[in-house]
Design a protein around this motif. Structure first.
Motif: not given
Length: 124
Positions: A8-12, A19-21, A44-45, A95-97
């Motif tokens: 399902e992907g990765i969550s941050a 806020v969830t990315l 860290l980007w 974009l940067g996370i």
């Protein structure tokens, strides 16, 4: 969803979870930038295209624009964690996370690239 669930992907997430990315994949590389802003943020980007990231927020994020106002740095309005930066121009797709919001096991697999954007000579 577990943060290392590749199907399902990765969550941050920020500290409070407001806020969830959701990322399409774990970062293979993250950037340690030492510019005047990033060194203060302690980020860290990890870089992605807009299509690779879904931003979920229970409330609006606070933003800050710096250096020509080309990008907005976002932070959770509740806990204050810097979450990501987003370009203002629609034509820009990157974009940067803030990769520090990832689980340590996910972040540990990424190579750290050092960017001497502060011109300090520390990173060669």
């Amino acid at each position: 969803m577990a943060q290392s669930d590749e199907e399902e992907g990765i969550s941050a997430t920020c500290h409070c979870g407001a806020v969830t990315l959701r990322l399409s994949r774990a970062p293979a590389e993250v950037t340690h930038c030492n510019c005047s802003l990033c060194r203060r943020y302690g980020t860290l980007w990890a870089y992605y295209t807009k299509a690779e990231v879904t931003i979920l927020s229970a409330q609006p994020t606070d933003t800050y624009a710096w250096n020509g106002r080309h990008i907005d740095f976002h932070r959770c309005a509740h806990c204050g964690c810097v979450t990501h930066w987003y370009p203002r121009a629609e034509s820009r797709d990157r974009l940067g996370i803030n990769a520090r919001l990832l689980e340590p096991a996910v972040l540990d697999r990424a190579r750290v690239k050092q960017a001497d954007s502060g011109g300090t000579g520390l990173f060669h």
